[in-house]
Scaffold this motif. Structure first.
Motif, PDB file in Angstrom:
ATOM      1  N   ALA A  96       3.418   9.186   3.749  1.00  0.00           N
ATOM      2  CA  ALA A  96       3.796   8.183   2.747  1.00  0.00           C
ATOM      3  C   ALA A  96       4.423   6.963   3.405  1.00  0.00           C
ATOM      4  CB  ALA A  96       4.770   8.797   1.726  1.00  0.00           C
ATOM      5  N   ARG A  97       5.268   7.181   4.395  1.00  0.00           N
ATOM      6  CA  ARG A  97       5.876   6.046   5.096  1.00  0.00           C
ATOM      7  C   ARG A  97       4.830   5.266   5.866  1.00  0.00           C
ATOM      8  NH1 ARG A  97      10.454   8.599   8.432  1.00  0.00           N
ATOM      9  NH2 ARG A  97       9.351  10.469   7.922  1.00  0.00           N
ATOM     10  N   ASP A  98       3.878   5.953   6.490  1.00  0.00           N
ATOM     11  CA  ASP A  98       2.834   5.267   7.226  1.00  0.00           C
ATOM     12  C   ASP A  98       1.961   4.431   6.291  1.00  0.00           C
ATOM     13  OD1 ASP A  98       3.758   6.397   9.536  1.00  0.00           O
ATOM     14  OD2 ASP A  98       2.251   7.987   9.584  1.00  0.00           O
ATOM     15  N   THR A  99       1.659   4.958   5.117  1.00  0.00           N
ATOM     16  CA  THR A  99       0.854   4.236   4.141  1.00  0.00           C
ATOM     17  C   THR A  99       1.581   2.994   3.648  1.00  0.00           C
ATOM     18  OG1 THR A  99      -0.193   6.281   3.439  1.00  0.00           O
ATOM     19  CG2 THR A  99      -0.326   4.418   1.928  1.00  0.00           C
ATOM     20  N   ALA A 100       2.885   3.096   3.414  1.00  0.00           N
ATOM     21  CA  ALA A 100       3.670   1.966   2.898  1.00  0.00           C
ATOM     22  C   ALA A 100       3.756   0.837   3.908  1.00  0.00           C
ATOM     23  CB  ALA A 100       5.069   2.436   2.527  1.00  0.00           C
ATOM     24  N   ARG A 101       3.659   1.144   5.172  1.00  0.00           N
ATOM     25  CA  ARG A 101       3.796   0.113   6.215  1.00  0.00           C
ATOM     26  C   ARG A 101       2.491  -0.609   6.493  1.00  0.00           C
ATOM     27  NH1 ARG A 101       7.639   3.812   9.807  1.00  0.00           N
ATOM     28  NH2 ARG A 101       9.583   3.228   8.827  1.00  0.00           N
ATOM     29  N   ASP A 134       9.754  -2.660   4.157  1.00  0.00           N
ATOM     30  CA  ASP A 134       8.770  -2.157   5.114  1.00  0.00           C
ATOM     31  C   ASP A 134       7.379  -2.062   4.499  1.00  0.00           C
ATOM     32  OD1 ASP A 134      10.618  -1.932   7.123  1.00  0.00           O
ATOM     33  OD2 ASP A 134      10.982   0.206   6.802  1.00  0.00           O
ATOM     34  N   ASN A 135       7.288  -2.172   3.191  1.00  0.00           N
ATOM     35  CA  ASN A 135       6.006  -2.116   2.499  1.00  0.00           C
ATOM     36  C   ASN A 135       5.348  -3.495   2.604  1.00  0.00           C
ATOM     37  OD1 ASN A 135       3.954  -2.253   0.551  1.00  0.00           O
ATOM     38  ND2 ASN A 135       4.941  -0.697  -0.700  1.00  0.00           N
ATOM     39  N   LYS A 136       4.290  -3.578   3.409  1.00  0.00           N
ATOM     40  CA  LYS A 136       3.650  -4.882   3.644  1.00  0.00           C
ATOM     41  C   LYS A 136       2.843  -5.380   2.452  1.00  0.00           C
ATOM     42  CE  LYS A 136       3.494  -4.376   8.599  1.00  0.00           C
ATOM     43  NZ  LYS A 136       2.682  -4.265   9.806  1.00  0.00           N
ATOM     44  N   ARG A 137       2.393  -4.469   1.597  1.00  0.00           N
ATOM     45  CA  ARG A 137       1.581  -4.878   0.442  1.00  0.00           C
ATOM     46  C   ARG A 137       2.410  -5.498  -0.673  1.00  0.00           C
ATOM     47  NH1 ARG A 137      -2.586   0.171  -0.133  1.00  0.00           N
ATOM     48  NH2 ARG A 137      -3.666  -0.216   1.822  1.00  0.00           N
ATOM     49  N   ASN A 138       3.598  -4.941  -0.921  1.00  0.00           N
ATOM     50  CA  ASN A 138       4.415  -5.420  -2.028  1.00  0.00           C
ATOM     51  C   ASN A 138       5.899  -5.166  -1.720  1.00  0.00           C
ATOM     52  OD1 ASN A 138       5.230  -6.393  -4.477  1.00  0.00           O
ATOM     53  ND2 ASN A 138       4.497  -4.666  -5.667  1.00  0.00           N
ATOM     54  N   SER A 169       8.530  -2.682  -4.606  1.00  0.00           N
ATOM     55  CA  SER A 169       8.305  -1.257  -4.340  1.00  0.00           C
ATOM     56  C   SER A 169       9.601  -0.462  -4.310  1.00  0.00           C
ATOM     57  CB  SER A 169       7.557  -1.090  -3.015  1.00  0.00           C
ATOM     58  OG  SER A 169       8.294  -1.656  -1.951  1.00  0.00           O
ATOM     59  N   CYS A 170      10.614  -0.923  -5.028  1.00  0.00           N
ATOM     60  CA  CYS A 170      11.901  -0.213  -5.011  1.00  0.00           C
ATOM     61  C   CYS A 170      11.784   1.175  -5.629  1.00  0.00           C
ATOM     62  CB  CYS A 170      12.984  -1.025  -5.693  1.00  0.00           C
ATOM     63  SG  CYS A 170      12.614  -1.462  -7.396  1.00  0.00           S
ATOM     64  N   ASN A 171      10.922   1.323  -6.627  1.00  0.00           N
ATOM     65  CA  ASN A 171      10.793   2.634  -7.280  1.00  0.00           C
ATOM     66  C   ASN A 171      10.229   3.688  -6.341  1.00  0.00           C
ATOM     67  OD1 ASN A 171       8.312   1.328  -7.272  1.00  0.00           O
ATOM     68  ND2 ASN A 171       7.745   1.986  -9.314  1.00  0.00           N
ATOM     69  N   VAL A 172       9.145   3.391  -5.654  1.00  0.00           N
ATOM     70  CA  VAL A 172       8.558   4.378  -4.754  1.00  0.00           C
ATOM     71  C   VAL A 172       9.410   4.590  -3.508  1.00  0.00           C
ATOM     72  CG1 VAL A 172       6.195   4.114  -5.570  1.00  0.00           C
ATOM     73  CG2 VAL A 172       7.029   2.650  -3.738  1.00  0.00           C
ATOM     74  N   THR A 173      10.122   3.563  -3.091  1.00  0.00           N
ATOM     75  CA  THR A 173      11.016   3.708  -1.942  1.00  0.00           C
ATOM     76  C   THR A 173      12.160   4.648  -2.272  1.00  0.00           C
ATOM     77  OG1 THR A 173      10.462   1.475  -1.200  1.00  0.00           O
ATOM     78  CG2 THR A 173      12.438   2.467  -0.263  1.00  0.00           C
ATOM     79  N   SER A 174      12.733   4.514  -3.455  1.00  0.00           N
ATOM     80  CA  SER A 174      13.839   5.398  -3.838  1.00  0.00           C
ATOM     81  C   SER A 174      13.353   6.842  -4.013  1.00  0.00           C
ATOM     82  CB  SER A 174      14.527   4.902  -5.112  1.00  0.00           C
ATOM     83  OG  SER A 174      13.630   4.871  -6.190  1.00  0.00           O
TER      84      SER A 174
END
Length: 50
Positions: free
Chosen positions: A44-49, A16-20, A24-29
């Protein structure tokens, strides 16, 4: 059989992270653990998308 603990941790996809999405497995976990612990990670979820 070994003893284990199964936690009801919410699932978030790192894709779901459009930038990377593949890096981004570390920040997702961490976000999943924060959600499980009761933290509000809405921003945080909104920023990642984005």
């Amino acid at each position: 059989m070994k003893n284990f603990v199964k936690l009801d941790v919410p699932y978030l996809s790192q894709l779901d992270n459009k930038r990377n999405p593949t890096g981004s497995c570390n920040v997702t976990s961490v976000a999943m653990c924060l959600l499980w612990g009761g933290c509000d990670t809405t921003s945080a979820r909104d920023t990642a998308r984005r």
